[in-house]
Design a protein around this motif. Sequence first.
Motif, PDB file in Angstrom:
ATOM      1  N   ARG A  31       0.829  -1.209   0.000  1.00  0.00           N
ATOM      2  CA  ARG A  31       0.000   0.000   0.000  1.00  0.00           C
ATOM      3  C   ARG A  31       0.865   1.260   0.000  1.00  0.00           C
ATOM      4  NH1 ARG A  31      -2.686  -0.818   4.596  1.00  0.00           N
ATOM      5  NH2 ARG A  31      -4.056  -2.319   3.565  1.00  0.00           N
ATOM      6  N   GLU A  32       1.944   1.242   0.754  1.00  0.00           N
ATOM      7  CA  GLU A  32       2.819   2.413   0.808  1.00  0.00           C
ATOM      8  C   GLU A  32       3.547   2.633  -0.504  1.00  0.00           C
ATOM      9  OE1 GLU A  32       6.890   3.755   3.159  1.00  0.00           O
ATOM     10  OE2 GLU A  32       5.309   2.762   4.320  1.00  0.00           O
ATOM     11  N   LEU A  33       3.932   1.532  -1.169  1.00  0.00           N
ATOM     12  CA  LEU A  33       4.715   1.639  -2.410  1.00  0.00           C
ATOM     13  C   LEU A  33       3.850   1.635  -3.662  1.00  0.00           C
ATOM     14  CD1 LEU A  33       7.631  -0.778  -1.436  1.00  0.00           C
ATOM     15  CD2 LEU A  33       7.694   1.719  -1.492  1.00  0.00           C
ATOM     16  N   PHE A  34       2.519   1.560  -3.491  1.00  0.00           N
ATOM     17  CA  PHE A  34       1.569   1.580  -4.610  1.00  0.00           C
ATOM     18  C   PHE A  34       1.816   0.425  -5.585  1.00  0.00           C
ATOM     19  CE2 PHE A  34       2.038   5.975  -3.166  1.00  0.00           C
ATOM     20  CZ  PHE A  34       0.718   6.293  -2.873  1.00  0.00           C
ATOM     21  N   VAL A  35       2.041  -0.749  -5.025  1.00  0.00           N
ATOM     22  CA  VAL A  35       2.156  -1.975  -5.813  1.00  0.00           C
ATOM     23  C   VAL A  35       1.256  -3.025  -5.189  1.00  0.00           C
ATOM     24  CG1 VAL A  35       4.517  -1.466  -6.555  1.00  0.00           C
ATOM     25  CG2 VAL A  35       4.141  -2.786  -4.466  1.00  0.00           C
ATOM     26  N   THR A  36       1.184  -4.202  -5.793  1.00  0.00           N
ATOM     27  CA  THR A  36       0.346  -5.268  -5.248  1.00  0.00           C
ATOM     28  C   THR A  36       1.098  -6.044  -4.173  1.00  0.00           C
ATOM     29  OG1 THR A  36       1.068  -6.876  -6.905  1.00  0.00           O
ATOM     30  CG2 THR A  36      -0.836  -5.483  -7.466  1.00  0.00           C
TER      31      THR A  36
END
Length: 332
Positions: A31-36
């Motif tokens: 969520r923090e890195l905007f990935v799955t």
Amino acid sequence: MDRRRQVRLSLDLLRGFCVAARHLSFTRAARELFVTQSAISREIKTLEEQLGTPLFHRVNRALQLTQAGQELYSAVDEALALIDAASMRVAGAWRALSVTTTVALASTWLVPRLPRFAQLHPEIDMRLVASNDAIDLEREHIDVAIRYVPSGAVTPSQEKLFDYEQFPVCSPALAKDRTRPLRTPADLSRHVLLDFETVLYGRPWYDWQQWLDAMKLRGTKGAGWLRFSHYDQVIEAALKGSGVAIGKRPHLSQHLRQGRLVAPLGAQSVAKPGAFYIEISDSAQRDAVELFLDWLRVEAQRDAKVPRKSANPPRPTKVARTPSRPARRSRS
């Protein structure tokens, strides 16, 4: 040759690992890195394969770092912070300033004034390191030091910020106590002495001993002692009327200006054991440093302009009155 010694770890993999280690959760890291979440899981698996050792293990449905994972996280977190800070400095995208000085000067003089600097320069992030150690500016990533230098010692620069002065101080009520006058050093024998004991630059420091030595007063003792390891505690005790402390200028400029503390022995009791000098790191951001130093000089000059009042001003000389003559009666 062991192939693990030749491995070159991807910075992206290390960033993903560092965030996951901080949260101890692949989901929150994603969520923090905007990935799955699956992308984080794959990155960690790749990193573990390259290193040949697991970095996480599950305990009661929760993630924990292995010993190897903890060791890697400690190193990577610090390294990434240094890389990010250096990158932002080079790009000019972030203005940060780190300053160090003694604990006493920080708590009583610098910290109360910092809100004024923050109002003038909200774009600069300030980091203050209060320490009585002789901190190495380059090694500790400090931009500016306000160094105390004893008289006669080698100075770190040519710029003196202000002299350091010592003198006895107490509450106004204590100074006015007629049962225990406080006008000469001999009068200290009637009062409890509030002492500050610490270690400065690796050497023991006692406020009263410093002042007594500077004033060449031998054998002077108080009615008792209260010793503290923090200077703000000494001042709090003095404000409450618990005894007589060693005041410091510029540290207590505001207290003296407001009349919360007074110097009962007057100007003749002032010792000048040293001064504070400015030292600048070679790698410091010059624009942020110059803004801070300009403000710092103004604050120092403001204190220098404050008139110094004695707690026991000289009594006015009585003028003898000439008896008035009775008015002459008119003969008209």
